[in-house]
Scaffold this motif. Structure first.
Motif, PDB file in Angstrom:
ATOM      1  N   ARG A   1       6.306  -6.612  -1.256  1.00 36.40           N
ATOM      2  CA  ARG A   1       6.821  -7.496  -0.205  1.00 36.40           C
ATOM      3  C   ARG A   1       7.641  -8.638  -0.804  1.00 36.40           C
ATOM      4  NH1 ARG A   1       4.406 -12.315   2.316  1.00 36.40           N
ATOM      5  NH2 ARG A   1       5.431 -12.659   4.331  1.00 36.40           N
ATOM      6  N   ASP A   2       7.115  -9.265  -1.848  1.00 40.18           N
ATOM      7  CA  ASP A   2       7.805 -10.394  -2.477  1.00 40.18           C
ATOM      8  C   ASP A   2       9.144  -9.949  -3.053  1.00 40.18           C
ATOM      9  OD1 ASP A   2       8.661 -12.547  -4.097  1.00 40.18           O
ATOM     10  OD2 ASP A   2       6.611 -13.140  -4.551  1.00 40.18           O
ATOM     11  N   ALA A   3       9.160  -8.812  -3.769  1.00 38.12           N
ATOM     12  CA  ALA A   3      10.413  -8.334  -4.359  1.00 38.12           C
ATOM     13  C   ALA A   3      11.442  -8.007  -3.286  1.00 38.12           C
ATOM     14  CB  ALA A   3      10.134  -7.098  -5.223  1.00 38.12           C
ATOM     15  N   ALA A   4      10.984  -7.403  -2.185  1.00 38.78           N
ATOM     16  CA  ALA A   4      11.914  -7.070  -1.096  1.00 38.78           C
ATOM     17  C   ALA A   4      12.461  -8.329  -0.436  1.00 38.78           C
ATOM     18  CB  ALA A   4      11.211  -6.193  -0.067  1.00 38.78           C
ATOM     19  N   MET A   5      11.619  -9.368  -0.327  1.00 45.18           N
ATOM     20  CA  MET A   5      12.084 -10.625   0.253  1.00 45.18           C
ATOM     21  C   MET A   5      13.157 -11.279  -0.605  1.00 45.18           C
ATOM     22  SD  MET A   5       8.497 -12.250   1.702  1.00 45.18           S
ATOM     23  CE  MET A   5       9.224 -13.763   2.303  1.00 45.18           C
ATOM     24  N   ARG A   6      13.217 -10.912  -1.871  1.00 44.58           N
ATOM     25  CA  ARG A   6      14.236 -11.469  -2.763  1.00 44.58           C
ATOM     26  C   ARG A   6      15.453 -10.553  -2.876  1.00 44.58           C
ATOM     27  NH1 ARG A   6      11.015 -14.865  -7.451  1.00 44.58           N
ATOM     28  NH2 ARG A   6       8.903 -14.530  -6.649  1.00 44.58           N
ATOM     29  N   GLY A   7      15.529  -9.556  -1.979  1.00 41.38           N
ATOM     30  CA  GLY A   7      16.735  -8.745  -1.867  1.00 41.38           C
ATOM     31  C   GLY A   7      16.759  -7.482  -2.687  1.00 41.38           C
ATOM     32  N   LEU A   8      15.641  -7.093  -3.275  1.00 39.90           N
ATOM     33  CA  LEU A   8      15.607  -5.896  -4.101  1.00 39.90           C
ATOM     34  C   LEU A   8      15.148  -4.685  -3.285  1.00 39.90           C
ATOM     35  CD1 LEU A   8      13.936  -7.588  -7.177  1.00 39.90           C
ATOM     36  CD2 LEU A   8      16.254  -6.677  -7.137  1.00 39.90           C
ATOM     37  N   SER A   9      15.656  -3.510  -3.633  1.00 36.30           N
ATOM     38  CA  SER A   9      15.150  -2.286  -3.017  1.00 36.30           C
ATOM     39  C   SER A   9      13.896  -1.865  -3.779  1.00 36.30           C
ATOM     40  CB  SER A   9      16.197  -1.172  -3.063  1.00 36.30           C
ATOM     41  OG  SER A   9      16.539  -0.836  -4.390  1.00 36.30           O
ATOM     42  N   VAL A  10      12.855  -1.515  -3.031  1.00 40.32           N
ATOM     43  CA  VAL A  10      11.534  -1.303  -3.635  1.00 40.32           C
ATOM     44  C   VAL A  10      10.918   0.001  -3.131  1.00 40.32           C
ATOM     45  CG1 VAL A  10       9.220  -2.263  -3.989  1.00 40.32           C
ATOM     46  CG2 VAL A  10      11.179  -3.816  -3.697  1.00 40.32           C
ATOM     47  N   THR A  11      10.322   0.741  -4.043  1.00 38.59           N
ATOM     48  CA  THR A  11       9.507   1.904  -3.698  1.00 38.59           C
ATOM     49  C   THR A  11       8.101   1.672  -4.236  1.00 38.59           C
ATOM     50  OG1 THR A  11      11.372   3.445  -3.740  1.00 38.59           O
ATOM     51  CG2 THR A  11       9.174   4.380  -4.043  1.00 38.59           C
ATOM     52  N   LEU A  12       7.104   1.861  -3.367  1.00 38.14           N
ATOM     53  CA  LEU A  12       5.709   1.678  -3.761  1.00 38.14           C
ATOM     54  C   LEU A  12       5.013   3.036  -3.770  1.00 38.14           C
ATOM     55  CD1 LEU A  12       3.188  -1.023  -2.785  1.00 38.14           C
ATOM     56  CD2 LEU A  12       2.557   1.355  -2.397  1.00 38.14           C
ATOM     57  N   LEU A  13       4.271   3.308  -4.847  1.00 37.15           N
ATOM     58  CA  LEU A  13       3.549   4.566  -5.010  1.00 37.15           C
ATOM     59  C   LEU A  13       2.050   4.298  -5.080  1.00 37.15           C
ATOM     60  CD1 LEU A  13       5.791   6.089  -7.831  1.00 37.15           C
ATOM     61  CD2 LEU A  13       5.960   6.514  -5.368  1.00 37.15           C
ATOM     62  N   GLU A  14       1.277   5.037  -4.286  1.00 36.49           N
ATOM     63  CA  GLU A  14      -0.180   4.903  -4.290  1.00 36.49           C
ATOM     64  C   GLU A  14      -0.805   6.273  -4.448  1.00 36.49           C
ATOM     65  OE1 GLU A  14      -4.063   4.535  -4.052  1.00 36.49           O
ATOM     66  OE2 GLU A  14      -2.745   2.812  -4.412  1.00 36.49           O
ATOM     67  N   ARG A  15      -1.737   6.401  -5.368  1.00 36.67           N
ATOM     68  CA  ARG A  15      -2.352   7.696  -5.672  1.00 36.67           C
ATOM     69  C   ARG A  15      -3.247   8.226  -4.554  1.00 36.67           C
ATOM     70  NH1 ARG A  15      -6.877   7.279 -10.215  1.00 36.67           N
ATOM     71  NH2 ARG A  15      -8.155   8.466  -8.780  1.00 36.67           N
ATOM     72  N   GLY A  16      -3.781   7.321  -3.731  1.00 39.14           N
ATOM     73  CA  GLY A  16      -4.615   7.716  -2.597  1.00 39.14           C
ATOM     74  C   GLY A  16      -4.064   7.139  -1.314  1.00 39.14           C
ATOM     75  N   GLY A  17      -4.940   6.472  -0.550  1.00 39.17           N
ATOM     76  CA  GLY A  17      -4.494   5.744   0.625  1.00 39.17           C
ATOM     77  C   GLY A  17      -4.380   4.271   0.306  1.00 39.17           C
ATOM     78  N   LEU A  18      -3.604   3.538   1.078  1.00 41.34           N
ATOM     79  CA  LEU A  18      -3.449   2.106   0.842  1.00 41.34           C
ATOM     80  C   LEU A  18      -4.810   1.409   0.930  1.00 41.34           C
ATOM     81  CD1 LEU A  18      -0.208   1.332   2.889  1.00 41.34           C
ATOM     82  CD2 LEU A  18      -0.419   1.758   0.433  1.00 41.34           C
ATOM     83  N   GLY A  19      -5.102   0.597  -0.060  1.00 37.98           N
ATOM     84  CA  GLY A  19      -6.366  -0.129  -0.074  1.00 37.98           C
ATOM     85  C   GLY A  19      -7.570   0.727  -0.392  1.00 37.98           C
ATOM     86  N   SER A  20      -7.365   1.895  -0.964  1.00 36.50           N
ATOM     87  CA  SER A  20      -8.482   2.798  -1.233  1.00 36.50           C
ATOM     88  C   SER A  20      -9.223   2.467  -2.526  1.00 36.50           C
ATOM     89  CB  SER A  20      -7.994   4.249  -1.283  1.00 36.50           C
ATOM     90  OG  SER A  20      -6.986   4.414  -2.270  1.00 36.50           O
ATOM     91  N   GLY A  21      -8.711   1.507  -3.284  1.00 35.23           N
ATOM     92  CA  GLY A  21      -9.383   1.073  -4.501  1.00 35.23           C
ATOM     93  C   GLY A  21     -10.209  -0.178  -4.251  1.00 35.23           C
ATOM     94  N   THR A  22     -10.196  -1.093  -5.207  1.00 33.37           N
ATOM     95  CA  THR A  22     -11.019  -2.296  -5.132  1.00 33.37           C
ATOM     96  C   THR A  22     -10.708  -3.136  -3.895  1.00 33.37           C
ATOM     97  OG1 THR A  22     -11.067  -2.316  -7.553  1.00 33.37           O
ATOM     98  CG2 THR A  22     -11.775  -4.318  -6.433  1.00 33.37           C
ATOM     99  N   SER A  23      -9.454  -3.163  -3.463  1.00 33.19           N
ATOM    100  CA  SER A  23      -9.072  -3.973  -2.301  1.00 33.19           C
ATOM    101  C   SER A  23      -9.844  -3.591  -1.046  1.00 33.19           C
ATOM    102  CB  SER A  23      -7.570  -3.823  -2.020  1.00 33.19           C
ATOM    103  OG  SER A  23      -6.804  -4.308  -3.080  1.00 33.19           O
ATOM    104  N   GLY A  24     -10.239  -2.334  -0.951  1.00 34.96           N
ATOM    105  CA  GLY A  24     -10.970  -1.879   0.220  1.00 34.96           C
ATOM    106  C   GLY A  24     -12.469  -2.066   0.116  1.00 34.96           C
ATOM    107  N   TYR A  25     -12.942  -2.603  -1.011  1.00 39.44           N
ATOM    108  CA  TYR A  25     -14.384  -2.703  -1.238  1.00 39.44           C
ATOM    109  C   TYR A  25     -14.815  -4.091  -1.689  1.00 39.44           C
ATOM    110  CZ  TYR A  25     -14.225   2.383  -1.015  1.00 39.44           C
ATOM    111  OH  TYR A  25     -14.042   3.679  -0.594  1.00 39.44           O
ATOM    112  N   PHE A  26     -14.033  -5.102  -1.365  1.00 42.73           N
ATOM    113  CA  PHE A  26     -14.446  -6.440  -1.783  1.00 42.73           C
ATOM    114  C   PHE A  26     -15.265  -7.098  -0.668  1.00 42.73           C
ATOM    115  CE2 PHE A  26     -11.234  -7.903   0.971  1.00 42.73           C
ATOM    116  CZ  PHE A  26     -11.202  -9.290   1.005  1.00 42.73           C
ATOM    117  N   GLN A  27     -15.910  -8.208  -1.008  1.00 45.98           N
ATOM    118  CA  GLN A  27     -16.876  -8.790  -0.073  1.00 45.98           C
ATOM    119  C   GLN A  27     -16.221  -9.499   1.102  1.00 45.98           C
ATOM    120  OE1 GLN A  27     -19.866 -11.144  -2.007  1.00 45.98           O
ATOM    121  NE2 GLN A  27     -21.158 -11.267  -0.212  1.00 45.98           N
TER     122      GLN A  27
END
Length: 375
Positions: A20-46
């Motif tokens: 998001r930050d890079a795109a806001m600064r005018g760059l073209s961005v591709t994001l790759l995720e091995r599973g689903g979004l937030g399927s790692g630690t981000s989906g399991y925090f308190q």
């Protein structure tokens, strides 16, 4: 073959924030995720919106970062936050002694605290142990991780970020001191000017694909979840961070956490019975009777801790801050890794990473994520 300015690898909260930050600064961005979004630690925090007080004595850098980002997120992501407030509670003489160090550290870092009488606290929160000796408030809260991930995703896509889930990076194509492309599991390639490793606990594995050793250690944290709302306020035990000293109301659930067990098994998050028993035993000191209450579920996540020391460091001794690794030192000029940190620090982590990216690509645009709302 797909071509873009930047490839971000990792679809947790850090990767989404970077994209998001890079795109806001005018760059073209591709994001790759091995599973689903937030399927790692981000989906399991308190889900704690830390004030920083928990780390004020032992990790002042993390504490300062947490408080600053706490205030920013309250402005830009207010729809994701439940303002529970926080209490630090001392029940033993040792905890009373620690409270003086904690209050002093918070004061030096600018983290607001207010001492409250035990009588006043128990009147407000009658389930708290009546043996309470000392208490003070801090600006903790609850942040809805799922909603925060979704808002970052929506914002990134509106800015033109292309997001590909279930897309595992299996290798890099390198020439001289540059990465030219990533290779995916279907042997397709994506070319880019710059590559950012934001793969969380899997960042070490990704580094290996590029021939780089990233000193990351995994610590499993297990949590117990109740439906019953024992308090309206986030409770912290007034002592050095340890197991079972955090109780968080989310409005829908009540979460008890957390353990911290070093693990090499970063893909399996099994909650063991001894962890549940220990969490309940410790929580019983703050809220008597909680161990007899019905448990809705338990879950665990693995924290990625940056640990450059070769020594065996005890659990919780490593900093909860983050590190941006510029791999020019490793012979790759267009590759950086964002490692460590906490969910609450995702915006700051992204800002620091994209600052390096922009400097290297000659992009003269400042970060705007601290002021533009996520909505």
């Amino acid at each position: 073959m797909h071509t873009t300015d930047v490839v971000v690898i990792g679809g947790g909260i850090t990767g989404l924030g970077v994209a998001r930050d890079a795109a806001m600064r005018g760059l073209s961005v591709t994001l790759l995720e091995r599973g689903g979004l937030g399927s790692g630690t981000s989906g399991y925090f308190q889900g704690i919106l830390h004030s920083g007080a928990r780390y004020a004595v032992i990790d002042p850098q993390s504490a300062r970062e947490c408080y600053s980002e706490n205030q920013i997120l309250r402005r830009i992501a207010k729809d994701t936050i439940l303002d529970t407030g926080g209490l630090f509670l001392a029940f033993t003489d040792e905890e009373v002694t620690y409270s003086y160090s904690l209050i002093s550290a918070c004061k030096s870092l600018g983290i607001p605290t207010e001492e409250l009488s035990p009588t006043e606290i128990i009147k407000k929160e009658p389930r708290i142990n009546k043996e309470l000796k000392r208490a003070f408030s801090v600006p903790d809260g609850h942040i809805d991780g799922t909603k925060t991930l979704e808002l970052n995703k929506i914002s990134a896509e509106k800015l033109g970020v292309k997001i590909y889930t279930n897309s595992t990076v299996t290798g890099f194509i390198k020439k001289n001191n540059q990465i030219e492309a990533v290779v995916l599991q279907d042997n397709s390639e994506i070319r880019a000017k710059y590559f950012i490793n934001a793969a969380g606990i899997w960042a070490k594995d990704l580094g290996k694909l590029a021939g780089i050793d990233i000193p990351l250690v995994g610590y499993k944290g297990s949590m117990v979840v109740f439906e019953e709302q024992f308090t309206r306020t986030h409770l912290n035990r007034c002592r050095m961070p340890s197991d079972g000293d955090l109780l968080l109301p989310t409005g829908k659930e009540y979460i008890l956490g957390t353990t911290s067990v070093r693990t090499d098994d970063i893909d399996t998050h099994v909650v063991e019975q001894w962890e549940i028993d220990k969490l309940l035993k410790e929580a019983e000191v703050m809220v008597p009777g909680i161990s007899k209450s019905l448990i809705k579920r338990s879950y665990a996540g693995v924290r990625p801790i940056y640990s450059p020391s070769s020594e065996d460091i005890p659990a919780r001794s490593e900093s909860r801050s983050f590190k941006i690794l510029d791999h020019k030192e490793d012979g790759i000029d267009n590759f950086i890794s964002v490692v460590g940190g906490k969910f609450i620090l995702h915006r700051l982590m992204a800002e620091k990473a994209v600052d390096i990216l922009c400097k290297d690509l000659g992009v003269n645009k400042q970060c705007q994520t601290a002021s533009i709302p996520l909505s």
